[in-house]
Scaffold this active site. Structure first.
Site, PDB file in Angstrom:
ATOM      1  N   ASP A 184     -14.197  -7.274  20.780  1.00  0.00           N
ATOM      2  CA  ASP A 184     -12.915  -6.450  20.761  1.00  0.00           C
ATOM      3  C   ASP A 184     -11.713  -6.946  20.259  1.00  0.00           C
ATOM      4  N   ARG A 185     -11.023  -6.340  19.648  1.00  0.00           N
ATOM      5  CA  ARG A 185      -9.542  -6.840  19.421  1.00  0.00           C
ATOM      6  C   ARG A 185      -8.778  -6.925  20.751  1.00  0.00           C
ATOM      7  N   THR A 227       6.191   2.800  12.862  1.00  0.00           N
ATOM      8  CA  THR A 227       4.546   3.342  13.101  1.00  0.00           C
ATOM      9  C   THR A 227       4.589   4.008  14.370  1.00  0.00           C
ATOM     10  N   ASP A 228       3.517   4.546  14.623  1.00  0.00           N
ATOM     11  CA  ASP A 228       3.363   5.278  15.979  1.00  0.00           C
ATOM     12  C   ASP A 228       2.764   4.422  17.147  1.00  0.00           C
ATOM     13  N   GLU A 229       2.532   3.090  16.768  1.00  0.00           N
ATOM     14  CA  GLU A 229       2.028   2.004  17.467  1.00  0.00           C
ATOM     15  C   GLU A 229       3.257   1.363  18.568  1.00  0.00           C
ATOM     16  N   LYS A 278       7.653  -4.345  15.484  1.00  0.00           N
ATOM     17  CA  LYS A 278       8.252  -3.071  14.748  1.00  0.00           C
ATOM     18  C   LYS A 278       9.268  -2.097  15.809  1.00  0.00           C
ATOM     19  N   PHE A 296       0.983  -1.170   0.062  1.00  0.00           N
ATOM     20  CA  PHE A 296      -0.153   0.056  -0.059  1.00  0.00           C
ATOM     21  C   PHE A 296       1.024   1.519   0.010  1.00  0.00           C
ATOM     22  N   VAL A 310     -17.246  -3.316  13.861  1.00  0.00           N
ATOM     23  CA  VAL A 310     -16.720  -2.202  14.390  1.00  0.00           C
ATOM     24  C   VAL A 310     -16.426  -3.086  15.975  1.00  0.00           C
ATOM     25  N   ASN A 318      -1.908   6.315  11.086  1.00  0.00           N
ATOM     26  CA  ASN A 318      -2.776   5.328  10.415  1.00  0.00           C
ATOM     27  C   ASN A 318      -2.881   6.145   8.981  1.00  0.00           C
ATOM     28  N   ASN A 319      -2.513   5.286   8.072  1.00  0.00           N
ATOM     29  CA  ASN A 319      -2.625   5.804   6.406  1.00  0.00           C
ATOM     30  C   ASN A 319      -3.958   5.255   5.920  1.00  0.00           C
ATOM     31  N   TYR A 352       2.630  -7.023  16.486  1.00  0.00           N
ATOM     32  CA  TYR A 352       2.903  -6.353  15.280  1.00  0.00           C
ATOM     33  C   TYR A 352       3.892  -5.241  15.980  1.00  0.00           C
ATOM     34  N   SER A 353       3.297  -4.243  16.789  1.00  0.00           N
ATOM     35  CA  SER A 353       3.954  -3.151  17.371  1.00  0.00           C
ATOM     36  C   SER A 353       5.353  -3.660  17.946  1.00  0.00           C
ATOM     37  N   ILE A 375      13.233 -10.665   2.101  1.00  0.00           N
ATOM     38  CA  ILE A 375      14.367  -9.950   3.044  1.00  0.00           C
ATOM     39  C   ILE A 375      14.667 -10.828   4.092  1.00  0.00           C
TER      40      ILE A 375
HETATM   41  P1  NAD Z   1       1.293  -3.738   3.449  1.00  0.00           P
HETATM   42  O1  NAD Z   1       1.030  -4.635   4.013  1.00  0.00           O
HETATM   43  O2  NAD Z   1       0.194  -2.937   2.532  1.00  0.00           O
HETATM   44  O3  NAD Z   1       2.804  -4.035   2.481  1.00  0.00           O
HETATM   45  C1  NAD Z   1       3.707  -4.648   2.927  1.00  0.00           C
HETATM   46  C2  NAD Z   1       4.690  -5.127   1.873  1.00  0.00           C
HETATM   47  O4  NAD Z   1       5.538  -5.795   2.115  1.00  0.00           O
HETATM   48  C3  NAD Z   1       4.229  -5.826   0.855  1.00  0.00           C
HETATM   49  O5  NAD Z   1       4.187  -5.598  -0.634  1.00  0.00           O
HETATM   50  C4  NAD Z   1       4.629  -7.094   0.930  1.00  0.00           C
HETATM   51  O6  NAD Z   1       4.630  -8.095  -0.227  1.00  0.00           O
HETATM   52  C5  NAD Z   1       5.782  -6.811   1.315  1.00  0.00           C
HETATM   53  N1  NAD Z   1       6.567  -7.762   2.201  1.00  0.00           N
HETATM   54  C6  NAD Z   1       5.812  -8.556   3.235  1.00  0.00           C
HETATM   55  N2  NAD Z   1       7.004  -9.231   3.695  1.00  0.00           N
HETATM   56  C7  NAD Z   1       7.933  -9.424   2.815  1.00  0.00           C
HETATM   57  C8  NAD Z   1       9.309  -9.892   2.824  1.00  0.00           C
HETATM   58  N3  NAD Z   1       9.552 -10.953   3.821  1.00  0.00           N
HETATM   59  N4  NAD Z   1      10.299  -9.602   1.900  1.00  0.00           N
HETATM   60  C9  NAD Z   1       9.947  -8.665   0.854  1.00  0.00           C
HETATM   61  N5  NAD Z   1       8.634  -7.973   0.913  1.00  0.00           N
HETATM   62  C10 NAD Z   1       7.715  -8.344   2.002  1.00  0.00           C
HETATM   63  O7  NAD Z   1       1.816  -2.528   4.474  1.00  0.00           O
HETATM   64  P2  NAD Z   1       1.628  -0.784   4.618  1.00  0.00           P
HETATM   65  O8  NAD Z   1       0.559  -0.416   5.224  1.00  0.00           O
HETATM   66  O9  NAD Z   1       2.137  -0.311   3.178  1.00  0.00           O
HETATM   67  O10 NAD Z   1       2.812  -0.740   5.612  1.00  0.00           O
HETATM   68  C11 NAD Z   1       4.459  -0.176   4.756  1.00  0.00           C
HETATM   69  C12 NAD Z   1       5.432   0.032   5.966  1.00  0.00           C
HETATM   70  O11 NAD Z   1       4.603   1.162   6.736  1.00  0.00           O
HETATM   71  C13 NAD Z   1       5.260  -1.163   6.845  1.00  0.00           C
HETATM   72  O12 NAD Z   1       6.613  -1.142   7.534  1.00  0.00           O
HETATM   73  C14 NAD Z   1       4.230  -0.722   8.184  1.00  0.00           C
HETATM   74  O13 NAD Z   1       4.730  -1.138   9.457  1.00  0.00           O
HETATM   75  C15 NAD Z   1       4.504   1.035   7.972  1.00  0.00           C
HETATM   76  N6  NAD Z   1       3.399   1.720   8.513  1.00  0.00           N
HETATM   77  C16 NAD Z   1       2.120   1.573   7.969  1.00  0.00           C
HETATM   78  C17 NAD Z   1       1.213   2.221   8.329  1.00  0.00           C
HETATM   79  C18 NAD Z   1      -0.276   2.179   7.899  1.00  0.00           C
HETATM   80  O14 NAD Z   1      -1.278   2.919   8.366  1.00  0.00           O
HETATM   81  N7  NAD Z   1      -0.466   1.407   7.218  1.00  0.00           N
HETATM   82  C19 NAD Z   1       1.390   3.375   9.217  1.00  0.00           C
HETATM   83  C20 NAD Z   1       2.798   3.491   9.811  1.00  0.00           C
HETATM   84  C21 NAD Z   1       3.764   2.693   9.469  1.00  0.00           C
HETATM   85  O1  DAU Z   2      -0.928   3.482  13.528  1.00  0.00           O
HETATM   86  C1  DAU Z   2      -0.146   3.039  12.380  1.00  0.00           C
HETATM   87  C2  DAU Z   2      -0.843   1.857  12.313  1.00  0.00           C
HETATM   88  O2  DAU Z   2      -2.176   1.685  11.890  1.00  0.00           O
HETATM   89  C3  DAU Z   2       0.271   0.803  11.289  1.00  0.00           C
HETATM   90  O3  DAU Z   2       1.486   0.688  11.850  1.00  0.00           O
HETATM   91  C4  DAU Z   2      -0.412  -0.501  10.935  1.00  0.00           C
HETATM   92  O4  DAU Z   2       0.225  -1.071  10.016  1.00  0.00           O
HETATM   93  C5  DAU Z   2      -1.892  -0.313  10.438  1.00  0.00           C
HETATM   94  O5  DAU Z   2      -2.436  -1.617  10.020  1.00  0.00           O
HETATM   95  C6  DAU Z   2      -2.774   0.578  11.264  1.00  0.00           C
HETATM   96  O6  DAU Z   2      -2.943  -0.270  12.330  1.00  0.00           O
HETATM   97  P1  DAU Z   2      -4.463  -0.157  13.065  1.00  0.00           P
HETATM   98  O7  DAU Z   2      -4.663  -1.246  13.869  1.00  0.00           O
HETATM   99  O8  DAU Z   2      -4.677   1.157  13.760  1.00  0.00           O
HETATM  100  O9  DAU Z   2      -5.465  -0.277  11.591  1.00  0.00           O
HETATM  101  P2  DAU Z   2      -6.689  -1.019  11.527  1.00  0.00           P
HETATM  102  O10 DAU Z   2      -7.261  -0.468  10.411  1.00  0.00           O
HETATM  103  O11 DAU Z   2      -6.503  -2.649  11.674  1.00  0.00           O
HETATM  104  O12 DAU Z   2      -7.604  -0.547  12.505  1.00  0.00           O
HETATM  105  C7  DAU Z   2      -8.244   0.766  12.574  1.00  0.00           C
HETATM  106  C8  DAU Z   2      -8.996   0.848  14.098  1.00  0.00           C
HETATM  107  O13 DAU Z   2     -10.238   0.228  13.656  1.00  0.00           O
HETATM  108  C9  DAU Z   2      -8.400  -0.064  15.035  1.00  0.00           C
HETATM  109  O14 DAU Z   2      -8.992   0.767  16.383  1.00  0.00           O
HETATM  110  C10 DAU Z   2      -9.165  -1.133  15.099  1.00  0.00           C
HETATM  111  C11 DAU Z   2     -10.579  -0.910  14.517  1.00  0.00           C
HETATM  112  N1  DAU Z   2     -11.090  -1.944  13.502  1.00  0.00           N
HETATM  113  C12 DAU Z   2     -10.485  -2.618  12.625  1.00  0.00           C
HETATM  114  C13 DAU Z   2     -10.767  -3.497  11.713  1.00  0.00           C
HETATM  115  C14 DAU Z   2      -9.901  -4.073  10.700  1.00  0.00           C
HETATM  116  C15 DAU Z   2     -12.604  -2.276  13.763  1.00  0.00           C
HETATM  117  O15 DAU Z   2     -13.102  -1.582  14.562  1.00  0.00           O
HETATM  118  N2  DAU Z   2     -13.017  -3.177  12.974  1.00  0.00           N
HETATM  119  C16 DAU Z   2     -12.328  -3.905  12.020  1.00  0.00           C
HETATM  120  O16 DAU Z   2     -12.880  -4.645  11.090  1.00  0.00           O
END
Ligand code: NAD
Ligand code: DAU
Length: 350
Positions: free
Chosen positions: A286-287, A131-133, A160, A13, A212, A185-186, A156-157, A62
Site C-alpha cells: 500500500d501507499r 485539490t480535495d486532498e 497544497k 494535464f 493496485v 481526481n481528474n 503533496y496535500s 515559478i
Molecule cells: P501535471 O503534473 O500534469 O502538470 C503540472 C504542470 O506544472 C506541468 O506542466 C509542469 O511542467 C508544470 N510545473 C511544475 N513545476 C513547475 C515550476 N516550478 N514552474 C512552472 N511550471 C511548473 O498536474 P495536473 O494533474 O495537471 O494538475 C494541475 C493542478 O491541478 C495542480 O495544481 C494540482 O495540484 C491540481 N489538481 C490536480 C488534480 C488531478 O486529478 N490531477 C485534481 C485536483 C487538483
Molecule cells: O484528489 C485529487 C488528486 O487526485 C490530485 O490533487 C492529485 O494531483 C492527483 O494525482 C490525484 O491524486 P491520487 O493520489 O488520488 O491519484 P492517483 O492516480 O495517484 O491514485 C488514485 C488511486 O489509485 C489512489 O487511491 C492510489 C491508487 N493507485 C495509484 C497508482 C498510481 C493504485 O492503486 N495503483 C497505482 O499504481
C-alpha cells in the site's frame, strides 16, 4: 485584447485543457502559458492551438522570483490561473522537498508579483487551483464541503494546503482579489501515465501487471478533465472574491472496481478475450499514509453558477482509452524520459 491571462502549468494535464478552452472560447483574451516543462509538462499537448494569434508560451520556473517578476512586468496580467505544481502523491513521498519548493514557494512568488501589480493600481485576480486532498480522508460516509477543516496527510496535500492558506492570507492581509477551487481526481486525455487510469491503460496495452495498492478498497471521486476546465472558466469569470469552490464528479469508485471496469473496456477495444486484462491485476504494497476516501460536495458551485459535470463516466473512460490507443507516439515519448527509472523505483523494487 480585453484581458491578458496567465495560466501557469499550462503544458501539464489539466493546464493544457484549460489553455485550449481559454484560447478557443475567449479569442479576445491574450493567453500566456508559463510552464517549466518538467517531466509532466509537454508542449505536444497543445499542438492544435500553438499557432493561434491569442496564444503565447513562456518557459518559466515559478520558483525563480526574477523570472516571475519579469513576466509580470512584461504583461501586467488581469487574471492569473495558477495550476503549476508537482502533482503526484507517490513522488511527494519519495521527494518531498521539491513539492515544498514548487507548490509553496512558487505560489508565494506569484502572489507577490500580483500584489506588486495591485500596489501599482492595477487590478488582477489570482485564481488558485487546488485539490480535495487538503481535507484529508473520509470514512464510509460524508462529503467534503468548503467548510471541512483542513487535514492534509501526504507531503503533496500538505504543500497544497499550505499554498491555499497563503492565498487566503494574501486576500485578508493585502486585499489581493483571490479565488480558490478544490477539485477531485481528474481523468482524460494527456494525463501522465504515473496516475492510476493512464498507468493502467498503458500497462494493459503492454500486457504488464496492473499494480493496485493494498486491497484496492480506497475510493476516489472521478471527474472528466474537460468538466474541470469548464468549471475553472466559470469560476474565473463568476467566482466571488475570497471564496472557495469545491468541484467534484459525484462519481465515487473503489479503485479495484474502477480497474476491473477499465479492463473490460480495454479487452473490448483491443479485441482481447473477455477477462484477459483482469488477469494482470496485481495487489502490491500500500501507499504510505494512503487516504481511504475522497468525495466532494460541489453544491455551492452548482447553486451559484449552474455548473454540473457533463460527462458520463462510461463514455469519458471510453474516450480516454481511445485517446491513449490513438496516441501511442505521445505515450512512448512521455515514458521514454525519467519514467522508466521512476517506475522501477516505485513498483519493481517495492
Ligand atoms: P501535471 O503534473 O500534469 O502538470 C503540472 C504542470 O506544472 C506541468 O506542466 C509542469 O511542467 C508544470 N510545473 C511544475 N513545476 C513547475 C515550476 N516550478 N514552474 C512552472 N511550471 C511548473 O498536474 P495536473 O494533474 O495537471 O494538475 C494541475 C493542478 O491541478 C495542480 O495544481 C494540482 O495540484 C491540481 N489538481 C490536480 C488534480 C488531478 O486529478 N490531477 C485534481 C485536483 C487538483
Ligand atoms: O484528489 C485529487 C488528486 O487526485 C490530485 O490533487 C492529485 O494531483 C492527483 O494525482 C490525484 O491524486 P491520487 O493520489 O488520488 O491519484 P492517483 O492516480 O495517484 O491514485 C488514485 C488511486 O489509485 C489512489 O487511491 C492510489 C491508487 N493507485 C495509484 C497508482 C498510481 C493504485 O492503486 N495503483 C497505482 O499504481
Amino acid at each position: 485584447m480585453k484581458q491578458t491571462v496567465l495560466i501557469t502549468g499550462g503544458a501539464g494535464f489539466i493546464g493544457s485543457h484549460v489553455v485550449r478552452r481559454f484560447v478557443r472560447n475567449h479569442p479576445e483574451y491574450l493567453v500566456v502559458n508559463a510552464d517549466k516543462l518538467t517531466y509532466a509538462g509537454n508542449l505536444a499537448n497543445l499542438t492544435d492551438i500553438e499557432k493561434m494569434p491569442n496564444y503565447i508560451f513562456h518557459k518559466m520556473d515559478i520558483v525563480n522570483r526574477r523570472e516571475v517578476d519579469e513576466l509580470f512586468e512584461k504583461y501586467r496580467f488581469n487574471l492569473v490561473i495558477h495550476l503549476a505544481a508537482e502533482s503526484h502523491v507517490d513522488r511527494s513521498i519519495s521527494s518531498p522537498d521539491l513539492f515544498i519548493h514548487t507548490n509553496i514557494l512558487g505560489t508565494v512568488n506569484l502572489l507577490n508579483a500580483c500584489r506588486a501589480q495591485l500596489t501599482a493600481g492595477e487590478d488582477t485576480l489570482f485564481y488558485h487551483i487546488s485539490t480535495d486532498e487538503v481535507y484529508g480522508s473520509l470514512g464510509a460516509e460524508g462529503l467534503f464541503t468548503e467548510t471541512t477543516p483542513y487535514d492534509p496527510r501526504s507531503p503533496y496535500s500538505a504543500s497544497k494546503a499550505s499554498s491555499d492558506h497563503l492565498v487566503r492570507a494574501w486576500f485578508h492581509t493585502f486585499g489581493l482579489p483571490v479565488v480558490i477551487s478544490n477539485c477531485s481526481n481528474n481523468y482524460g486525455p494527456n494525463q501522465f501515465p504515473e496516475k492510476l487510469i493512464p498507468l493502467a491503460i498503458n500497462n494493459i496495452i503492454n500486457r504488464h501487471e496492473i499494480p493496485v495498492y493494498g486491497k484496492g478498497e480506497n475510493i476516489r471521486d472521478w471527474l472528466y478533465v474537460e468538466d474541470h476546465a469548464e468549471a475553472i472558466d466559470i469560476i474565473a469569470h463568476n467566482g466571488k472574491r475570497g471564496n472557495t469552490y469545491n468541484i467534484g464528479g459525484n462519481n465515487e469508485w473503489k479503485n479495484i472496481d474502477l480497474i476491473k471496469l477499465l479492463c473490460r473496456v480495454m479487452d473490448d477495444k483491443l479485441g482481447r478475450r473477455s477477462g484477459e486484462s483482469e488477469e494482470l491485476i496485481t495487489f502490491v504494497k500500500d501507499r504510505a499514509g494512503h487516504d481511504l476516501r475522497y468525495a466532494i460536495d460541489s453544491s455551492r458551485l452548482t447553486a451559484e453558477t449552474g455548473w454540473v459535470p457533463r460527462h458520463d463516466f462510461a463514455a469519458g473512460l471510453a474516450v480516454t482509452a481511445d485517446w491513449y490507443l490513438e496516441n501511442s507516439r505521445w505515450l512512448q515519448d512521455v515514458i521514454s524520459g525519467d519514467y522508466a527509472s521512476y517506475y522501477e523505483e516505485q513498483y519493481i523494487k517495492r
